[in-house]
Design a protein around this motif. Structure first.
Motif, PDB file in Angstrom:
ATOM      1  N   THR A   1     -12.014  -6.278  10.666  1.00 19.28           N
ATOM      2  CA  THR A   1     -11.362  -6.704   9.431  1.00 19.28           C
ATOM      3  C   THR A   1     -10.887  -5.492   8.638  1.00 19.28           C
ATOM      4  OG1 THR A   1     -13.380  -6.679   8.077  1.00 19.28           O
ATOM      5  CG2 THR A   1     -12.910  -8.691   9.313  1.00 19.28           C
ATOM      6  N   ASN A   2      -9.931  -5.745   7.742  1.00 17.96           N
ATOM      7  CA  ASN A   2      -9.436  -4.732   6.805  1.00 17.96           C
ATOM      8  C   ASN A   2      -9.335  -5.364   5.432  1.00 17.96           C
ATOM      9  OD1 ASN A   2      -8.781  -2.496   8.662  1.00 17.96           O
ATOM     10  ND2 ASN A   2      -7.259  -3.921   9.481  1.00 17.96           N
ATOM     11  N   SER A   3     -10.001  -4.759   4.456  1.00 17.73           N
ATOM     12  CA  SER A   3      -9.937  -5.305   3.107  1.00 17.73           C
ATOM     13  C   SER A   3     -10.417  -4.270   2.106  1.00 17.73           C
ATOM     14  CB  SER A   3     -10.799  -6.574   2.995  1.00 17.73           C
ATOM     15  OG  SER A   3     -10.723  -7.113   1.686  1.00 17.73           O
TER      16      SER A   3
ATOM     17  N   ALA B   1      -4.435  -0.087   8.564  1.00 13.26           N
ATOM     18  CA  ALA B   1      -4.428  -1.395   7.921  1.00 13.26           C
ATOM     19  C   ALA B   1      -3.127  -1.686   7.188  1.00 13.26           C
ATOM     20  CB  ALA B   1      -5.607  -1.503   6.955  1.00 13.26           C
ATOM     21  N   GLY B   2      -2.462  -0.663   6.669  1.00 17.14           N
ATOM     22  CA  GLY B   2      -1.217  -0.880   5.948  1.00 17.14           C
ATOM     23  C   GLY B   2       0.016  -0.827   6.826  1.00 17.14           C
ATOM     24  N   GLY B   3      -0.171  -0.701   8.144  1.00 18.35           N
ATOM     25  CA  GLY B   3       0.967  -0.625   9.053  1.00 18.35           C
ATOM     26  C   GLY B   3       1.643   0.730   9.054  1.00 18.35           C
ATOM     27  N   ARG B   4       1.025   1.729   8.414  1.00 24.30           N
ATOM     28  CA  ARG B   4       1.604   3.081   8.402  1.00 24.30           C
ATOM     29  C   ARG B   4       1.032   3.857   9.601  1.00 24.30           C
ATOM     30  NH1 ARG B   4       0.049   2.300   2.951  1.00 24.30           N
ATOM     31  NH2 ARG B   4      -1.774   3.618   3.346  1.00 24.30           N
ATOM     32  N   TYR B   5       1.558   3.555  10.779  1.00 27.68           N
ATOM     33  CA  TYR B   5       1.004   4.084  12.018  1.00 27.68           C
ATOM     34  C   TYR B   5       1.516   5.480  12.387  1.00 27.68           C
ATOM     35  CZ  TYR B   5       0.167  -0.948  12.787  1.00 27.68           C
ATOM     36  OH  TYR B   5      -0.209  -2.265  12.667  1.00 27.68           O
ATOM     37  N   PHE B   6       2.712   5.847  11.943  1.00 24.43           N
ATOM     38  CA  PHE B   6       3.434   6.945  12.575  1.00 24.43           C
ATOM     39  C   PHE B   6       3.274   8.262  11.826  1.00 24.43           C
ATOM     40  CE2 PHE B   6       5.488   2.932  13.540  1.00 24.43           C
ATOM     41  CZ  PHE B   6       5.503   2.970  14.927  1.00 24.43           C
ATOM     42  N   GLU B   7       2.980   9.323  12.587  1.00 24.54           N
ATOM     43  CA  GLU B   7       2.858  10.674  12.043  1.00 24.54           C
ATOM     44  C   GLU B   7       3.913  11.552  12.729  1.00 24.54           C
ATOM     45  OE1 GLU B   7      -1.629  11.335  10.730  1.00 24.54           O
ATOM     46  OE2 GLU B   7      -1.496  10.850  12.859  1.00 24.54           O
TER      47      GLU B   7
ATOM     48  N   THR C   1      -8.811  -9.935  15.954  1.00 23.66           N
ATOM     49  CA  THR C   1      -8.903  -8.822  15.018  1.00 23.66           C
ATOM     50  C   THR C   1      -8.004  -9.088  13.821  1.00 23.66           C
ATOM     51  OG1 THR C   1      -8.730  -6.413  14.807  1.00 23.66           O
ATOM     52  CG2 THR C   1      -7.034  -7.504  16.089  1.00 23.66           C
ATOM     53  N   CYS C   2      -8.043  -8.173  12.852  1.00 30.03           N
ATOM     54  CA  CYS C   2      -7.120  -8.175  11.720  1.00 30.03           C
ATOM     55  C   CYS C   2      -6.153  -7.015  11.882  1.00 30.03           C
ATOM     56  CB  CYS C   2      -7.875  -8.004  10.403  1.00 30.03           C
ATOM     57  SG  CYS C   2      -8.754  -9.480   9.837  1.00 30.03           S
ATOM     58  N   GLU C   3      -4.977  -7.163  11.331  1.00 28.07           N
ATOM     59  CA  GLU C   3      -4.028  -6.049  11.301  1.00 28.07           C
ATOM     60  C   GLU C   3      -3.753  -5.622   9.876  1.00 28.07           C
ATOM     61  OE1 GLU C   3      -0.475  -6.597  13.495  1.00 28.07           O
ATOM     62  OE2 GLU C   3      -1.445  -6.502  15.448  1.00 28.07           O
ATOM     63  N   ALA C   4      -3.188  -6.522   9.086  1.00 27.73           N
ATOM     64  CA  ALA C   4      -2.809  -6.168   7.719  1.00 27.73           C
ATOM     65  C   ALA C   4      -4.033  -6.174   6.811  1.00 27.73           C
ATOM     66  CB  ALA C   4      -1.751  -7.128   7.197  1.00 27.73           C
ATOM     67  N   SER C   5      -3.870  -5.630   5.616  1.00 23.33           N
ATOM     68  CA  SER C   5      -4.913  -5.631   4.594  1.00 23.33           C
ATOM     69  C   SER C   5      -4.346  -6.289   3.336  1.00 23.33           C
ATOM     70  CB  SER C   5      -5.345  -4.197   4.285  1.00 23.33           C
ATOM     71  OG  SER C   5      -6.345  -4.170   3.309  1.00 23.33           O
ATOM     72  N   PRO C   6      -5.112  -7.170   2.651  1.00 24.68           N
ATOM     73  CA  PRO C   6      -6.488  -7.556   2.973  1.00 24.68           C
ATOM     74  C   PRO C   6      -6.549  -8.619   4.060  1.00 24.68           C
ATOM     75  CG  PRO C   6      -5.772  -8.671   0.999  1.00 24.68           C
ATOM     76  CD  PRO C   6      -4.644  -7.761   1.392  1.00 24.68           C
TER      77      PRO C   6
END
Length: 690
Positions: free
Chosen positions: A512-514, A667-673, A561-566
């Motif tokens: 979970t993400n929250s 959790a916020g979908g900010r995957y990329f570096e 699973t969870c992806e987004a938050s919350p």
């Protein structure tokens, strides 16, 4: 680079011995996959700040520079450690035998003294389990002993305000050898809110005689780093060199101070017996400001948006070793006991002032929301026996790992009861290996074993239900690993090939993400299978180094699973057969050095390739595959007792835009570096021998 390694006498005490049959303990005879990169090769024409600069030639190792010094490198070995969103998990790190990984399995490579390195060893496969829990692989840096009187100083500079200044002195006073190394580094950062400053001091004092050795070590590390966070797919596609607004709004950043000392002592007792002792201790302080919105910090159990840690840590390792001739070979037996501990005062504060709906300031330290003392301890007995002769090695070992986690809650308020608790994990990890000589210059080897990866303190900190307290349902993952390989040496060329199969149950994944925090669960079975190849050789004025890794890492069982938050109720289905995130199916490296002779010149061309990397368990997106090329030139001139060394390099010469790393399951979908585009680096070093 050499293609197999075993314990050597020029480093400090190793946490576990992987012994060798020959008196000189040749790396060639190890029944395992271990690569060694020489310190000079590690530093040649490089910034000398990140391990990722010089370890691309090691197959099976993925080491990616996030361009975010607040979160350290992204390191995985044969897929272990790929899930880590910050720091290093699932891979054990050591500097001169002293762990750079905490007892709970969380580690960092920022304090590795690259300027003082004599060599770096990378161990892959079943034998990693002899280093304890959460050892899917092992990276060990060994510093030089000193002895030869020498002083050197260097400067380097490049794009984005990058600079590095370093100095080193080594020599001998009486029977004592000394080495002192200091470096400072700074960058304005590739993206806004990614500036960093870092300073490291490393000192080593050693004395050896026919009957033993003593080594004293001291290290100091300080860093102040901004955190640009990751980018969403839309942000990355629009402009990969931007920074998400939340990072600048909350001034996300991290400050670290760490000091440690260590002592290694060994002594021959006669009759083939030897005793070895190692002890270390240190203090680490950390303050980190996160980009958690004020409203998400309202629940009573929230830990706030500012993390403060004050950690004391230390450990002991004692072992007995016996060497004797047996059945026309060399028999070496080892038995020991290792214990490590950490105790950290952890506080959490809000990252705003005023009301959460209308804060008067953000990115500052506000009210206290969390106050606890967390402890982790390990107690591991281990034993190993190896019989070896020139054409055959038979080895077996076992370690019993016990990890205890305890939390004492000092912040008790309405809606936030006493969250104190403890957990205990244990497991036995046996390994066995065989090496045999097929021809004078060709060897085969095979090994098998079991591994254990325990959750970190961060991963057990919250319960999936949203209730406060430790996640007692989270279990360690357990693996079965086998490998088989060939290696050969022919004149000035060396090559290796290995196949591996790793089956894991109870893989640790996000549930979970929250409220700016994640909870974890066990996903079931996973599989990691792959091939590794490497080749190194010199022909006249040309030197070639290359490595190729192919790996298929998948979930064998489906889960939710969870992806987004919350998200407090997992509803996203991860299907069986999905790829494990953070792992590329293929990774390749090749470098060609040409040394024509005049001015000590070396001209190099370097290629790096990575396949596509899934960003989350659902495989809904991936960082695209990429290939980059770099060119470099190094020069060397001797002027009496002085030597000048210069270099210049240009990386990513085609200016390929790509994500060099991903934040797995962010959790916020900010995957990329984002990785740098075309960039340059130049440096000079002055060496004085006495």
């Amino acid at each position: 680079m050499s293609f197999a390694a075993i314990a050597q006498t020029d480093g400090a005490l190793r946490p576990v011995v992987i012994t060798g049959s020959a008196e000189d303990q040749q790396r060639w005879n190890a029944p395992a996959s271990i690569d060694v990169v020489d310190g000079e090769e590690l530093r040649a024409g490089q910034l000398q700040v990140n391990l990722s600069e010089g370890l691309g030639s090691v197959p099976g190792l993925s080491i990616r520079n996030r361009q975010n010094y607040a979160q350290d490198l992204q390191i995985s070995i044969r897929g272990f450690g790929a899930r880590s969103t910050f720091g290093v998990r699932g891979v054990r790190l050591f500097v001169d035998g002293i762990p750079a990984s905490a007892p709970d399995g969380q580690g960092q490579a920022a304090n590795f003294p690259i300027g003082a390195a004599a060599r770096v060893e990378v161990l892959r496969g079943p034998y990693s389990a002899l280093y304890g829990s959460s050892a899917g692989g092992v990276i060990s840096l060994y510093t030089a002993d000193g002895g030869k009187p020498e002083w050197r100083a260097g400067l380097a500079a490049g794009n984005d305000g990058v600079w590095r200044a370093s100095t080193q002195a080594s020599g001998k006073v009486g029977e004592w050898h000394y080495l002192a190394d200091g470096s400072a580094f700074g960058t304005e950062g590739l993206r806004p809110q990614s500036a960093a400053r870092r300073g490291t001091l490393h000192a080593k004092l050693s004395r050896a005689d026919d009957d033993g050795r003593i080594v004293l070590l001291a290290n100091r590390h300080e860093s102040k780093t901004d955190d640009p966070l990751g980018l969403s797919r839309a942000e990355f596609d629009a402009d990969p060199y931007q920074t998400t607004p939340g990072a600048t709004r909350f001034n996300t950043r991290k400050n670290v101070e760490q000091s440690q000392v260590g002592l290694a002592w060994e002594r021959r007792l006669g009759g083939g017996h030897r005793i070895e002792l190692m002890g270390y201790g240190g203090q680490r302080e950390l303050v980190q400001y996160q980009a958690i919105v004020p409203g998400a910090q309202n629940p009573p159990g929230s830990g706030g948006g500012v993390i403060s840690l004050d950690r004391g840590y230390g450990g002991l390792n004692a072992r007995w070793r016996f060497d004797t001739e047996f059945a026309r070979g060399r028999l070496t037996t080892t038995a020991g006991l290792s214990s490590d501990r950490q105790s950290e005062a952890r506080r959490g504060n809000e990252n705003f002032l005023g009301a959460s709906g209308n804060p008067t300031a953000v990115g500052v330290m506000g009210r206290l929301r969390r106050d606890e003392t967390n402890r982790a301890t390990t107690l591991d007995p281990y034993a190993q026996a190896e019989w070896s002769r020139s054409d055959l090695t038979v080895s077996a070992g076992v370690r019993r790992s016990q990890v205890r986690l305890r939390s004492t809650d000092s912040f008790i308020a309405a809606g936030n009861p006493d969250d104190s608790g403890s957990l205990r994990y244990s497991g036995v990890t046996p390994v066995a290996g065989l090496r045999w000589q097929l021809a004078p210059e060709v060897q085969a080897y095979a090994s098998a074993g079991r591994g254990l990866e325990t959750p970190t303190l961060n991963e057990v900190a919250y319960r999936p239900s949203g209730a406060t307290g430790l996640n007692t349902a989270l279990q360690p993952s357990r693996s079965r690993s086998v490998e088989a390989g060939l290696r050969g040496r022919h004149g000035s060329a060396a090559w290796s090939a290995a196949a591996f199969d790793i089956q894991t149950r109870d893989e640790i994944v996000v549930l979970t993400n929250s409220g700016g925090r994640s909870t974890f669960t066990n996903a079931g079975r996973t599989s990691r299978r792959g091939l590794e190849f490497s080749l190194e050789g010199t022909w006249k004025q040309l030197h070639v180094v290359s490595a190729l890794t192919l790996i298929d890492a998948v979930y064998r069982d489906g889960f939710k699973t969870c992806e987004a938050s919350p998200c407090t109720t997992p509803s996203v289905v991860v299907g069986a057969g999905n790829r494990m995130p953070g792992i590329a199916r293929q990774q390749a490296y090749a470098r060609l050095d040409w040394e024509p002779g005049p001015l000590g010149a070396v001209f190099s061309v370097e290629l790096r390739h990575s396949g596509a990397v899934p960003v989350n368990d659902r495989n809904s997106d991936a960082a695209a595959a990429w290939t980059t090329a770099g060119v470099a030139a190094r020069f060397k001139q001797d002027v009496g007792p002085w030597q000048w060394r210069e270099f210049i390099r240009v990386d990513n010469v085609t200016d390929r835009r790509h994500a060099g790393a991903v934040i797995v399951n962010e959790a916020g979908g900010r995957y990329f570096e984002t990785a740098p585009g075309r960039n340059w680096l130049a440096g000079v070093e002055l060496v004085r021998s006495f």
